[in-house]
Design a protein around this motif. Structure first.
Motif, PDB file in Angstrom:
ATOM      1  N   TRP A  35       3.492   6.611  27.321  1.00 27.66           N
ATOM      2  CA  TRP A  35       3.507   7.407  26.084  1.00 27.66           C
ATOM      3  C   TRP A  35       4.904   7.409  25.473  1.00 27.66           C
ATOM      4  CZ3 TRP A  35       6.069  11.726  24.310  1.00 27.66           C
ATOM      5  CH2 TRP A  35       5.526  12.355  23.191  1.00 27.66           C
ATOM      6  N   VAL A  36       5.916   7.593  26.343  1.00 22.57           N
ATOM      7  CA  VAL A  36       7.300   7.621  25.858  1.00 22.57           C
ATOM      8  C   VAL A  36       7.668   6.285  25.217  1.00 22.57           C
ATOM      9  CG1 VAL A  36       9.719   7.806  26.547  1.00 22.57           C
ATOM     10  CG2 VAL A  36       8.031   9.370  27.522  1.00 22.57           C
ATOM     11  N   CYS A  37       7.338   5.193  25.872  1.00 27.58           N
ATOM     12  CA  CYS A  37       7.677   3.865  25.347  1.00 27.58           C
ATOM     13  C   CYS A  37       6.970   3.590  24.026  1.00 27.58           C
ATOM     14  CB  CYS A  37       7.320   2.790  26.362  1.00 27.58           C
ATOM     15  SG  CYS A  37       8.387   2.783  27.818  1.00 27.58           S
ATOM     16  N   SER A  38       5.713   4.047  23.922  1.00 29.51           N
ATOM     17  CA  SER A  38       4.987   3.828  22.666  1.00 29.51           C
ATOM     18  C   SER A  38       5.646   4.583  21.524  1.00 29.51           C
ATOM     19  CB  SER A  38       3.530   4.251  22.819  1.00 29.51           C
ATOM     20  OG  SER A  38       3.422   5.658  23.011  1.00 29.51           O
ATOM     21  N   ARG A  39       6.125   5.798  21.809  1.00 32.94           N
ATOM     22  CA  ARG A  39       6.805   6.574  20.761  1.00 32.94           C
ATOM     23  C   ARG A  39       8.145   5.940  20.403  1.00 32.94           C
ATOM     24  NH1 ARG A  39       2.457   7.771  21.027  1.00 32.94           N
ATOM     25  NH2 ARG A  39       1.423   9.791  20.749  1.00 32.94           N
ATOM     26  N   MET A  40       8.845   5.424  21.399  1.00 31.26           N
ATOM     27  CA  MET A  40      10.107   4.736  21.137  1.00 31.26           C
ATOM     28  C   MET A  40       9.871   3.508  20.269  1.00 31.26           C
ATOM     29  SD  MET A  40      12.696   6.323  22.550  1.00 31.26           S
ATOM     30  CE  MET A  40      13.067   7.511  23.842  1.00 31.26           C
ATOM     31  N   ASN A  41       8.843   2.748  20.597  1.00 35.19           N
ATOM     32  CA  ASN A  41       8.530   1.552  19.812  1.00 35.19           C
ATOM     33  C   ASN A  41       8.148   1.919  18.386  1.00 35.19           C
ATOM     34  OD1 ASN A  41       9.009  -0.176  21.968  1.00 35.19           O
ATOM     35  ND2 ASN A  41       6.881  -0.100  22.674  1.00 35.19           N
ATOM     36  N   PHE A  42       7.411   3.035  18.249  1.00 37.83           N
ATOM     37  CA  PHE A  42       7.038   3.480  16.911  1.00 37.83           C
ATOM     38  C   PHE A  42       8.275   3.830  16.097  1.00 37.83           C
ATOM     39  CE2 PHE A  42       6.350   7.143  14.099  1.00 37.83           C
ATOM     40  CZ  PHE A  42       5.446   6.595  13.194  1.00 37.83           C
ATOM     41  N   LEU A  43       9.230   4.545  16.714  1.00 36.38           N
ATOM     42  CA  LEU A  43      10.455   4.909  15.999  1.00 36.38           C
ATOM     43  C   LEU A  43      11.243   3.669  15.600  1.00 36.38           C
ATOM     44  CD1 LEU A  43      11.753   8.044  17.968  1.00 36.38           C
ATOM     45  CD2 LEU A  43      10.631   7.978  15.736  1.00 36.38           C
ATOM     46  N   HIS A  44      11.311   2.697  16.504  1.00 31.44           N
ATOM     47  CA  HIS A  44      12.018   1.453  16.185  1.00 31.44           C
ATOM     48  C   HIS A  44      11.354   0.742  15.004  1.00 31.44           C
ATOM     49  CE1 HIS A  44      15.165   0.819  19.238  1.00 31.44           C
ATOM     50  NE2 HIS A  44      14.410   1.572  20.037  1.00 31.44           N
ATOM     51  N   ARG A  45      10.018   0.672  15.019  1.00 34.68           N
ATOM     52  CA  ARG A  45       9.312   0.012  13.918  1.00 34.68           C
ATOM     53  C   ARG A  45       9.476   0.789  12.617  1.00 34.68           C
ATOM     54  NH1 ARG A  45       5.280  -0.587  17.948  1.00 34.68           N
ATOM     55  NH2 ARG A  45       4.100   1.138  17.005  1.00 34.68           N
ATOM     56  N   PHE A  46       9.442   2.112  12.708  1.00 35.33           N
ATOM     57  CA  PHE A  46       9.614   2.938  11.513  1.00 35.33           C
ATOM     58  C   PHE A  46      10.993   2.729  10.906  1.00 35.33           C
ATOM     59  CE2 PHE A  46      11.189   6.951   9.683  1.00 35.33           C
ATOM     60  CZ  PHE A  46      10.292   7.087   8.639  1.00 35.33           C
ATOM     61  N   ILE A  47      12.016   2.773  11.744  1.00 33.32           N
ATOM     62  CA  ILE A  47      13.388   2.583  11.260  1.00 33.32           C
ATOM     63  C   ILE A  47      13.537   1.208  10.610  1.00 33.32           C
ATOM     64  CG2 ILE A  47      15.800   2.324  11.980  1.00 33.32           C
ATOM     65  CD1 ILE A  47      15.182   4.387  14.195  1.00 33.32           C
ATOM     66  N   LYS A  48      13.031   0.184  11.284  1.00 33.92           N
ATOM     67  CA  LYS A  48      13.139  -1.172  10.749  1.00 33.92           C
ATOM     68  C   LYS A  48      12.398  -1.300   9.427  1.00 33.92           C
ATOM     69  CE  LYS A  48      12.344  -6.028  11.885  1.00 33.92           C
ATOM     70  NZ  LYS A  48      11.845  -6.990  12.916  1.00 33.92           N
ATOM     71  N   GLY A  49      11.197  -0.697   9.354  1.00 34.93           N
ATOM     72  CA  GLY A  49      10.419  -0.775   8.124  1.00 34.93           C
ATOM     73  C   GLY A  49      11.112  -0.108   6.946  1.00 34.93           C
ATOM     74  N   VAL A  50      11.651   1.095   7.174  1.00 36.62           N
ATOM     75  CA  VAL A  50      12.363   1.800   6.109  1.00 36.62           C
ATOM     76  C   VAL A  50      13.603   1.032   5.688  1.00 36.62           C
ATOM     77  CG1 VAL A  50      13.652   3.905   5.539  1.00 36.62           C
ATOM     78  CG2 VAL A  50      11.481   4.070   6.782  1.00 36.62           C
ATOM     79  N   ASP A  51      14.331   0.510   6.673  1.00 32.00           N
ATOM     80  CA  ASP A  51      15.540  -0.254   6.356  1.00 32.00           C
ATOM     81  C   ASP A  51      15.213  -1.480   5.510  1.00 32.00           C
ATOM     82  OD1 ASP A  51      16.900   1.594   7.830  1.00 32.00           O
ATOM     83  OD2 ASP A  51      17.415   0.252   9.491  1.00 32.00           O
ATOM     84  N   VAL A  52      14.128  -2.157   5.859  1.00 33.25           N
ATOM     85  CA  VAL A  52      13.743  -3.357   5.111  1.00 33.25           C
ATOM     86  C   VAL A  52      13.366  -2.998   3.676  1.00 33.25           C
ATOM     87  CG1 VAL A  52      11.975  -5.142   4.905  1.00 33.25           C
ATOM     88  CG2 VAL A  52      13.048  -4.715   7.114  1.00 33.25           C
ATOM     89  N   VAL A  53      12.584  -1.922   3.501  1.00 37.02           N
ATOM     90  CA  VAL A  53      12.168  -1.510   2.161  1.00 37.02           C
ATOM     91  C   VAL A  53      13.372  -1.171   1.298  1.00 37.02           C
ATOM     92  CG1 VAL A  53      10.983   0.285   0.850  1.00 37.02           C
ATOM     93  CG2 VAL A  53       9.873  -0.730   2.837  1.00 37.02           C
TER      94      VAL A  53
END
Length: 222
Positions: A35-53
């Motif tokens: 569960w922890v790793c999935s949330r970490m991965n989600f945060l990483h993807r969210f940060i990357k997505g916002v940065d790209v936009v």
């Protein structure tokens, strides 16, 4: 996590029961690393997505600075060389500048290009800076964005209702689109603020993510 241990002077069977209880207790409080790793991965993807936009939006609207210069140059040449003027063209470069400022605000925040008055931030440790970024975003940036979005709502909506154009004769049409950039500014800064909080939270949790270096050209700390 420290292993739970419990000693006992009783018989061996009692030790076995105690050990079983301790083991069950430890397993109960053991974090769900999946569960922890999935949330970490989600945060990483969210940060990357916002940065790209914000990076792509910023790079796209940056071309409007060239358009602003060329439009202003054209206005000057037409006025003073040919005694010709177009009101819509005079407004165009002002609109282009406004679009760069409002649509590019998230890009500037991403690359830490906003002016900062540094009183104590530079003297803090990495964790101290992370907490300042989180609390500053929560208690200063987000409330300001909420006030701006709410107070500008009648201004923007009324413009859309009448499909407002420029009040100047032969001016630019679609003034409501320009006013809508206020909400674009709020949206882009809001998601970039969320990405900053997520980035600093990962750092505090020991899972730091690469940050964007501050551009030396825009480093105007006082």
């Amino acid at each position: 996590m420290r292993r739970l241990q419990r000693t006992s002077c009783g018989p061996k069977s009692s030790n076995l029961r105690t050990s079983s209880v301790a083991r069950n207790s430890a397993e109960r409080w053991r974090p769900d690393w999946g569960w922890v790793c999935s949330r970490m991965n989600f945060l990483h993807r969210f940060i990357k997505g916002v940065d790209v936009v914000n990076d792509r939006v910023g790079r796209a609207v940056a071309w409007l600075t060239l358009g602003c210069v060329l439009t202003c140059f054209t206005v000057v040449v037409l006025r003073y060389a040919f005694n010709v003027g177009f009101p819509w063209m005079q407004e165009l470069y002002v609109w282009q500048h406004a679009a760069v400022f409002m649509a590019g605000a998230g890009y500037t925040m991403l690359h830490r290009g906003h002016v900062n008055v540094d009183v104590m931030y530079g003297k803090l440790s990495g964790r101290g800076k992370a907490w300042i970024d989180i609390l500053g975003t929560l208690f200063f940036l987000f409330p300001w964005l909420a006030i701006l979005a709410v107070t500008s709502a009648p201004f923007v909506l009324s413009s859309w209702n009448i499909r407002e154009a420029s009040a100047t004769a032969d001016g630019m049409p679609g003034l409501y689109l320009l006013k809508s950039l206020l909400w674009v500014l709020c949206a882009l800064l809001f998601v970039q603020g969320l990405a900053l909080i997520a980035r600093r939270s990962l750092y505090l949790a020991g899972h730091g993510i690469v940050d964007h270096d501050e551009d030396k050209v825009t480093d105007e700390r006082l």
